[in-house]
Design an enzyme around this catalytic site. Structure first.
Site, PDB file in Angstrom:
ATOM      1  CG  HIS A 197      -2.147  -0.966   0.752  1.00 58.30           C
ATOM      2  ND1 HIS A 197      -2.101  -2.305   1.074  1.00 58.30           N
ATOM      3  CD2 HIS A 197      -3.249  -0.787  -0.007  1.00 58.30           C
ATOM      4  CE1 HIS A 197      -3.162  -2.899   0.558  1.00 58.30           C
ATOM      5  NE2 HIS A 197      -3.875  -2.005  -0.099  1.00 58.30           N
ATOM      6  CD  GLU A 442     -10.026  -7.684  -2.619  1.00 60.99           C
ATOM      7  OE1 GLU A 442      -8.991  -7.073  -2.910  1.00 60.99           O
ATOM      8  OE2 GLU A 442     -10.817  -7.275  -1.754  1.00 60.99           O
ATOM      9  CG  ASP A 466      -5.669  -8.332  -1.772  1.00 59.07           C
ATOM     10  OD1 ASP A 466      -4.643  -8.664  -1.145  1.00 59.07           O
ATOM     11  OD2 ASP A 466      -6.308  -7.304  -1.519  1.00 59.07           O
ATOM     12  CB  CYS A 513     -10.220  -1.115  -8.992  1.00 61.24           C
ATOM     13  SG  CYS A 513     -10.557  -2.362  -7.749  1.00 61.24           S
TER      14      CYS A 513
END
Ligand code: PEP
Ligand code: MG
Length: 595
Positions: A197, A442, A466, A513
């Site tokens: 992240h 995901e 993920d 996304c």
């Protein structure tokens, strides 16, 4: 002065930055090692003693507070921690380590507590495992009192006026979100991967970044001059003037190119060369990015990671329902009539909020994360749902649920949403009837059952970060296995194709996304599978729109068919990189795929 040196890591956010290094001590576990000069040893021990005293005071005051609010049985644990913090048999070894190994106090605390924890854990009795957990907590309190973040801030003050390059072991999401962006021009870390992240945030903020740099903290010291090349993953320490001049020029060129792409990104629908309409939306984490969505010409927000409302806050309190509703309203109204996909909290795992999970999970990424954690904390989740519904009338809201692993979870969310709607309506607040509900795909089980999920939702969104992590069993934030994190692995491609097929059959919109959507070579593949909606960091939007305008769906379909027939990630990467060059010509945008 140190001699010039270049180090190589994983490029995660493009751009060039030149500045002075500030070592950043993460709020969580990392404790960079610093060698002490002999004359620094005594002051370091003194600094450690002061931190230990402050930690005792804080822990005793917590114990009093807990006793008043919850009762004496809960306060016991804090009394025990305070005793540890005063105990010479605990403090002595840390001081000796500082003196004998000539290391900073943070490191000595981390090393000593790690030794002790290992010893406790090796004992057969369960109770000793609790002791290990206590030592862990006490170590954290000590490290916090040693300054961590505060130290870094102080040192930044010392470098008044200079651009700062943060140099860290690792950045947690909440560290990354707190980077003082007025002064920091780049960051470099020893650990981390492309889809960690911190890397995603760097791209959102337009901060050049390189992660997974071996030997970084051993080679780069406080105040060193550093050049960061986030495109090619290079970090130069004390570079020569020639190197600095070269990178200054490249920085100027990149800025010119970005300006012209940005101008072309504004206004109008984006269509491929053969007229297919595509949506290019933005992934955002913070309210401060709303302006970027407009500035970079995104067709709305494809993913608002709402957990950052919490992660960017000081302390452990959740934003209240009113605060959340105000935040959601700000985004929705600020971007109306553009669609805004708000994802409900995806906390747990490696995203922080460990206290919510309640226990120390040995495998948090496979633990209480995303929608599972929301079910386990019903008050937290219902508050968020009510806030979302109360804000919905302000714009074009779509709700997205993270970490879905099967149909039951969607049904359960629908039930909770119904209840939240009744509560909001009861207060006299109007709520639109038709707020679309979507599922993140995901987790491999969700991808495998996309045909069952699609009829139950209004849209699907592929979270490839993920999906790759869980399909290939490769931690997305672990630099030691980053070579195995392969978006082009045939298993990933097959799952994506399966999801695209399920969405088409159920006639439900599907978007991508995850970070794969930001790579033009992979976008050819998605387009060829019939996907027409993409979401990525705002700054990537102009490049992607320009790229999509130049290719046709027929070419993309041919490429997708051929890619799906290949056997290895390398073969697919090489093939897609070659197709990208053939289709986009000389000015082809960069791909992260290895050719
Ligand atoms: C993903 O997993 O691809 C995704 C978009 O969600 P996050 O990166 O926030 O886990
Ligand atoms: Mg995800």
């Amino acid at each position: 002065m140190k001699r010039p040196l270049s180090l190589t890591g994983i490029p995660v956010s493009p751009g060039v930055a030149i500045g002075r290094a500030v070592l950043w001590v993460s709020r969580e576990d990392s404790s960079p090692k610093r060698a002490l000069e002999p004359e620094e040893i005594e002051p370091e021990i003194e600094r450690f003693r002061k931190a230990a005293e402050a930690a005792v005071q804080e822990t005793e005051s917590t114990a009093r507070h807990v006793k008043e609010r919850l009762g004496p049985e809960y306060a016991g644990i804090f009394h025990a921690h305070a005793l540890f913090l005063k105990d010479r048999t605990f403090l002595g070894p840390i001081e000796r380590r500082i003196a004998h190994e000539r290391v900073n106090a943070e490191w000595a605390v981390a090393a000593t507590t790690a030794d002790l924890m290992a010893r406790f854990r090796s004992l057969p009795d369960e109770d000793f495992a609790h002791n290990a957990a206590d030592i862990d907590d006490v170590g954290r309190v000590l490290k916090r009192h040693l300054g961590g973040e505060e130290n870094s801030r102080l040192r930044m003050e010392d470098l008044a006026g200079e651009a700062i390059v943060l140099v860290a072991d690792e950045l947690t999401p909440s560290d990354a979100v707190r980077i003082p962006r007025d002064r920091v021009v780049a960051f470099v870390t020893e650990r981390g991967g492309r889809t960690s992240h911190a890397a995603i945030l760097a791209r959102s903020f337009g901060l050049p970044a390189v992660v997974g740099v071996p030997q970084l903290l051993a080679e780069v010291g406080e105040g060193d001059r550093v050049v960061v090349d986030g495109r090619d993953g290079l970090v130069w320490r004390e570079p020569s003037e020639d190197v600095v001049a070269f990178f200054r020029e490249r920085r100027n060129q990149e800025a010119r190119r970005e300006r012209s792409l940005k101008e072309r990104s504004l206004g109008g629908i984006t269509r491929t060369r053969d007229g297919a309409e595509v949506a290019v939306r933005a992934n955002i984490e913070l309210l401060s990015e709303i302006g970027d969505v407009v500035e970079y010409g995104a067709d709305g927000v494809g993913l608002f990671r709402s957990e950052f409302l919490y992660l960017s806050k000081e302390g452990v309190e959740f934003p209240s329902e009113e605060e959340q509703a105000a935040a959601y309203r700000e985004i929705l109204e600020g971007l109306a009539p553009r669609p805004v996909v708000i994802r409900t909290y995806d906390l747990g795992g490696k995203k922080g909020a460990r206290h919510l999970v309640g226990s120390d999970e040995s495998n948090p990424v496979l633990g209480l994360r995303g929608v599972r954690l929301c079910f386990a904390r019903p008050e937290m989740f219902s508050t968020q749902l009510r806030a979302l519904l109360a804000a919905a009338a302000g714009g074009n809201l779509r709700l997205l649920v993270p970490m879905v692993s099967g149909v039951e979870e969607i049904r359960r969310v629908r039930t909770l949403l119904k209840k939240a709607r009744e509560d909001v309506l009861e207060r006299g607040i109007s709520v639109p009837d038709d707020i679309p509900l979507g599922a993140m795909i995901e987790v491999p089980s969700a991808a495998m059952t996309a045909d069952l999920l699609a009829p139950e939702v209004d849209f699907l969104s592929l979270g490839t970060n993920d999906l790759i992590q869980y399909t290939l069993a490769v931690d997305r934030a672990n630099e030691t296995v980053s070579d195995l994190f392969r978006p082009t692995h045939p298993a990933v491609l097959r799952l994506v194709a399966r999801v695209a097929e399920a969405a088409r059959t159920a006639q439900k919109p599907l978007s991508v996304c995850g970070e794969m959507a930001a790579d033009p070579a992979l976008v050819i593949l998605f387009l060829g599978l019939g996907i027409r909606e993409f979401s990525m960091g705002p700054r990537t939007v102009p490049m992607m729109k320009e790229f999509l305008r130049g290719i046709s769906t027929q070419d993309a379909e041919r490429v997708a068919r051929a890619a799906l027939s290949l056997s290895t990630a390398d073969e697919v990467s090489t093939f897609l990189a070659q197709e990208l060059r053939d289709l986009a010509g000389d000015g082809a945008p960069r791909t992260a795929m290895r050719a």
